[in-house]
Design a protein around this motif. Structure first.
Motif, short mmCIF file in Angstrom:
data_model
loop_
_atom_site.label_atom_id
_atom_site.label_comp_id
_atom_site.label_asym_id
_atom_site.label_seq_id
_atom_site.Cartn_x
_atom_site.Cartn_y
_atom_site.Cartn_z
N GLU A 9 -22.11 -28.96 34.16
CA GLU A 9 -21.13 -28.98 33.06
C GLU A 9 -21.83 -28.78 31.71
O GLU A 9 -22.89 -29.33 31.44
CB GLU A 9 -20.34 -30.29 33.05
CG GLU A 9 -21.21 -31.54 32.95
CD GLU A 9 -20.39 -32.79 32.72
OE1 GLU A 9 -19.43 -32.74 31.94
OE2 GLU A 9 -20.74 -33.83 33.31
N TYR A 10 -21.24 -27.92 30.89
CA TYR A 10 -21.67 -27.62 29.53
C TYR A 10 -23.05 -26.97 29.46
O TYR A 10 -23.66 -26.93 28.39
CB TYR A 10 -21.64 -28.88 28.66
CG TYR A 10 -20.24 -29.36 28.38
CD1 TYR A 10 -19.37 -28.64 27.57
CD2 TYR A 10 -19.78 -30.54 28.95
CE1 TYR A 10 -18.09 -29.08 27.32
CE2 TYR A 10 -18.48 -30.98 28.71
CZ TYR A 10 -17.64 -30.25 27.89
OH TYR A 10 -16.36 -30.68 27.65
N GLU A 11 -23.58 -26.46 30.58
CA GLU A 11 -24.85 -25.73 30.55
C GLU A 11 -24.63 -24.30 31.01
O GLU A 11 -23.82 -24.04 31.91
CB GLU A 11 -25.89 -26.42 31.45
CG GLU A 11 -26.31 -27.79 30.94
CD GLU A 11 -27.38 -28.42 31.81
OE1 GLU A 11 -27.85 -27.75 32.77
OE2 GLU A 11 -27.75 -29.58 31.56
N THR A 12 -25.35 -23.36 30.41
CA THR A 12 -25.21 -21.95 30.76
C THR A 12 -26.15 -21.57 31.90
O THR A 12 -27.35 -21.88 31.86
CB THR A 12 -25.51 -21.06 29.53
OG1 THR A 12 -24.60 -21.37 28.47
CG2 THR A 12 -25.40 -19.59 29.89
N ARG A 13 -25.61 -20.94 32.91
CA ARG A 13 -26.41 -20.37 34.00
C ARG A 13 -26.40 -18.85 33.79
O ARG A 13 -25.36 -18.21 33.82
CB ARG A 13 -25.83 -20.73 35.36
CG ARG A 13 -26.40 -19.95 36.52
CD ARG A 13 -27.79 -20.36 36.91
NE ARG A 13 -27.81 -21.67 37.54
CZ ARG A 13 -28.88 -22.19 38.15
NH1 ARG A 13 -30.01 -21.50 38.17
NH2 ARG A 13 -28.83 -23.39 38.70
N GLU A 14 -27.58 -18.27 33.57
CA GLU A 14 -27.67 -16.86 33.24
C GLU A 14 -27.78 -15.99 34.48
O GLU A 14 -28.31 -16.40 35.51
CB GLU A 14 -28.87 -16.63 32.32
CG GLU A 14 -28.76 -17.35 30.98
CD GLU A 14 -29.95 -17.07 30.07
OE1 GLU A 14 -30.98 -16.57 30.58
OE2 GLU A 14 -29.85 -17.35 28.87
N ALA A 15 -27.26 -14.77 34.34
CA ALA A 15 -27.46 -13.69 35.31
C ALA A 15 -27.03 -14.07 36.73
O ALA A 15 -27.80 -13.97 37.69
CB ALA A 15 -28.91 -13.23 35.30
N SER A 38 -24.10 -10.36 31.51
CA SER A 38 -25.51 -10.68 31.31
C SER A 38 -26.20 -9.56 30.52
O SER A 38 -25.92 -8.38 30.73
CB SER A 38 -26.20 -10.87 32.66
OG SER A 38 -27.59 -10.98 32.50
N ALA A 39 -27.12 -9.97 29.66
CA ALA A 39 -27.88 -8.99 28.88
C ALA A 39 -29.10 -8.49 29.63
O ALA A 39 -29.78 -7.57 29.17
CB ALA A 39 -28.31 -9.62 27.56
#
Length: 408
Positions: A9-15, A38-39
């Motif tokens: 919760e409230y954390e970003t998981r990238e890609a 995703s960048a």
């Protein structure tokens, strides 16, 4: 079915890789989740949930959203708010990193077994039917309207003594819902089928998550409470969909905002030894209005009432609220409560980390906005001691309000 990387919760998981069907399904199931391309990788997305935790089944993939708190602590908060504080960790048997869904199942099953220990509870249910002979009362109006007064068959209403009552229906519906969710443990999946034969004479009802029946427990049905209340939580937290030709999707989701608010309200009510009528959640069945025309209704999470007079008011926030273009919306909210209730102060309870304990005095109005925090990370005894101190704070604010009104 593949498992996607777990989120918190409230954390970003990238890609995170998602197919287009999975992306569309996720957008439908979790409108509260931030989803951005995703960048760094094609067909991948950066995912950031809010306060919702649990399991999302996208049809071809599953995502677990973990709470920041230990799963055991979340289960304690949930069970306490349902009036089931006597539950123990042994009821749940969860692994250290078990999903919230799979942590709840053992506790639910243990309480269902206890409820059914002496056999299924039976009760009377009103039935209406067309029979060949009279049973109970004849429904004359229906007989005339539908059958032009001719008989048999005879339209009747009667009481049926049966196992097919709301208590058992709720438990069966929850078992069915859990059986349709993606559960990794074979043992847990098998345990959900253990009561199929026992509940064979009970109707499987498709309850709406927002319109579950209220159960009034008696001395004879109190032993059902843990199983039924947890069944209602399961029914509120699950949903299913079959999107236009796409794979079946489902969710088991709990909002930590609701978990924290429910716990604080119930725990404070217990510490103050008050009834739900005197200390309602959301000012239920009470009328608190901000304007003279009494059009703008307010629903504070916390309020203490002596008859029709509000003597304390406050709000509970698991996470600081953000509103585009508006700073400090939480403080504006509790200020409105103090003004509407004509009280010298109001209280704002945060989970620790969202703010620091402080008091603000409002210019011109002289109202005080008191902020306190609750730490959820320590042991249970420490948490309940914090609740006791919070209850003392509530009593002081109430006494202050009463002295001010006597002086006026």
């Amino acid at each position: 079915m593949r498992g996607l990387p777990p989120l918190t919760e409230y954390e970003t998981r990238e890609a995170v890789h998602l197919s287009q069907i999975e992306l569309r399904t996720l957008q439908r199931l979790a409108p509260w989740m931030s989803i951005a391309p995703s960048a760094v990788a094609e067909s991948c997305y950066d995912l950031k949930p809010d306060s919702h935790v649990g399991t999302l089944n996208l049809g071809t993939a599953t995502i677990e959203i973990r709470p920041k708190l230990d799963v055991g602590r979340v289960l304690f908060l949930i069970s306490y708010s349902m009036g089931l504080a006597a539950w123990t960790d042994e009821d749940f048997e969860y692994a250290e990193r078990a999903s919230l869904l799979e942590a709840i199942i053992p506790g639910f099953m243990a309480n269902v077994r206890r409820a059914f220990l002496g056999g299924l509870r039976q009760g009377y249910r009103i039935e209406e039917a067309a029979l060949q002979s009279v049973r109970g009362r004849v429904r004359f109006a229906d007989q005339i309207r539908d059958r032009f007064g001719l008989m048999p068959p005879i339209e009747v209403r009667f009481d049926e003594f049966t196992e097919d009552i709301e208590l058992n229906r709720l438990v069966k519906a929850a078992l069915n819902r859990l059986g349709r969710l993606p559960i990794r443990s074979d043992r847990q999946r098998q345990s959900l089928r253990a009561f199929d034969s026992v509940l064979s004479n009970v109707t499987l009802v498709a309850y709406h998550p927002r319109h579950l029946p209220k159960i009034n427990y008696t001395r004879l049905t109190e032993h059902y409470r843990p199983a039924v209340e947890l069944a209602k939580l399961i029914l509120r937290s699950t949903s299913f969909e079959l999107g236009r030709g796409e794979a079946r999707a489902s969710t088991f989701i709990v909002d930590m905002n609701d978990v924290f608010e429910d716990f604080v309200v119930v725990a404070l009510r217990d510490a103050l030894n008050l009834s739900e009528r005197s200390f309602p959640q959301g000012a239920k069945n009470r009328r608190l209005r901000l304007d003279e025309a009494r059009v703008i209704g307010l629903e504070p999470d916390l309020s203490w009432w002596d008859g029709d007079e509000c003597t304390f008011v406050g709000d509970v926030k698991y996470k600081r609220v953000s509103a585009k273009g508006v700073k400090h919306p939480d403080l504006y909210q509790v200020l409105a409560y103090a003004v509407a209730a004509d009280l010298p102060a109001s209280l704002l309870v945060y989970a620790k980390g969202e703010d620091e304990p402080v008091g603000h005095r409002v210019v011109h109005l002289g109202k005080r906005l008191e902020i306190v925090t609750l730490s959820l990370d320590g042991d249970i005894e420490d948490l309940m001691e914090q609740i006791d101190r919070l209850a003392d704070k509530v009593r002081l604010l109430k006494d202050e309000a009463e002295r001010g009104r006597l002086a006026a």
